[in-house]
Design a protein around this motif. Structure first.
Motif, PDB file in Angstrom:
ATOM      1  N   SER A   1       0.826  -1.209   0.000  1.00 19.46           N
ATOM      2  CA  SER A   1       0.000   0.000   0.000  1.00 19.46           C
ATOM      3  C   SER A   1       0.861   1.259   0.000  1.00 19.46           C
ATOM      4  N   GLU A   2       1.925   1.265   0.786  1.00 17.60           N
ATOM      5  CA  GLU A   2       2.844   2.414   0.793  1.00 17.60           C
ATOM      6  C   GLU A   2       3.410   2.658  -0.603  1.00 17.60           C
TER       7      GLU A   2
ATOM      8  N   ILE B   1      -6.547   6.591  -8.342  1.00 19.04           N
ATOM      9  CA  ILE B   1      -6.836   5.158  -8.383  1.00 19.04           C
ATOM     10  C   ILE B   1      -7.449   4.655  -7.089  1.00 19.04           C
ATOM     11  N   SER B   2      -8.100   3.503  -7.203  1.00 18.69           N
ATOM     12  CA  SER B   2      -8.476   2.710  -6.033  1.00 18.69           C
ATOM     13  C   SER B   2      -7.944   1.306  -6.299  1.00 18.69           C
ATOM     14  N   TYR B   3      -7.673   0.566  -5.252  1.00 18.29           N
ATOM     15  CA  TYR B   3      -7.056  -0.741  -5.451  1.00 18.29           C
ATOM     16  C   TYR B   3      -7.405  -1.710  -4.336  1.00 18.29           C
ATOM     17  N   THR B   4      -7.199  -2.988  -4.662  1.00 21.44           N
ATOM     18  CA  THR B   4      -7.290  -4.081  -3.714  1.00 21.44           C
ATOM     19  C   THR B   4      -5.994  -4.861  -3.821  1.00 21.44           C
ATOM     20  N   VAL B   5      -5.447  -5.266  -2.682  1.00 25.33           N
ATOM     21  CA  VAL B   5      -4.197  -6.020  -2.666  1.00 25.33           C
ATOM     22  C   VAL B   5      -4.492  -7.443  -2.208  1.00 25.33           C
ATOM     23  N   HIS B   6      -3.939  -8.403  -2.942  1.00 22.71           N
ATOM     24  CA  HIS B   6      -4.116  -9.816  -2.614  1.00 22.71           C
ATOM     25  C   HIS B   6      -2.752 -10.455  -2.393  1.00 22.71           C
ATOM     26  N   LYS B   7      -2.568 -11.122  -1.255  1.00 20.78           N
ATOM     27  CA  LYS B   7      -1.351 -11.883  -1.018  1.00 20.78           C
ATOM     28  C   LYS B   7      -1.500 -13.198  -1.777  1.00 20.78           C
ATOM     29  N   LEU B   8      -0.512 -13.515  -2.606  1.00 16.04           N
ATOM     30  CA  LEU B   8      -0.582 -14.715  -3.433  1.00 16.04           C
ATOM     31  C   LEU B   8       0.041 -15.906  -2.730  1.00 16.04           C
ATOM     32  N   THR B   9      -0.586 -17.060  -2.887  1.00 19.78           N
ATOM     33  CA  THR B   9      -0.010 -18.301  -2.388  1.00 19.78           C
ATOM     34  C   THR B   9       1.118 -18.729  -3.305  1.00 19.78           C
ATOM     35  N   PHE B  10       0.887 -18.617  -4.595  1.00 15.52           N
ATOM     36  CA  PHE B  10       1.937 -18.816  -5.585  1.00 15.52           C
ATOM     37  C   PHE B  10       1.525 -18.133  -6.872  1.00 15.52           C
TER      38      PHE B  10
END
Length: 101
Positions: free
Chosen positions: A66-67, A78-87
């Motif tokens: 986010s930073e 912009i607007s955004y969504t962050v997803h942590k990926l498993t792989f």
């Protein structure tokens, strides 16, 4: 030891693009190119038609992502969504080995 993770940023762009937004694109591209060279961003994909931008990046945490996204020149738009990926699998293009023959 710092553990790094891969994240996907799913970004909504302002549609239609304003002149103010478009004027920021060269600075945005320069920052992205720098981060790609540093290995922070691993991929960057844009769909102008749908007003979407997807960025795969390596970071310690979602907060660090986010930073980084908030430091982009286009951040106010912009607007955004962050997803942590498993792989994340991808095909890496390989340059053929050079032969002296």
């Amino acid at each position: 030891m710092i553990i790094m993770y891969e994240f996907l940023a799913d970004i909504d762009l302002p549609v239609p693009f304003t002149e103010e937004f478009l004027n920021l694109v060269p600075r945005q591209r320069a920052q992205v190119n720098k981060l790609m060279h540093e290995g922070v961003i691993s991929s960057y994909a844009l769909s102008i038609e749908s007003g979407k931008l997807w960025i795969n990046l390596i970071a310690e945490s979602e907060e660090k992502v986010s930073e980084l996204l908030n430091s982009f020149p286009i951040a106010p738009f912009i607007s955004y969504t962050v997803h942590k990926l498993t792989f994340h699998n991808s095909i890496n293009l390989k340059i053929p080995d050079f032969s002296l023959n």
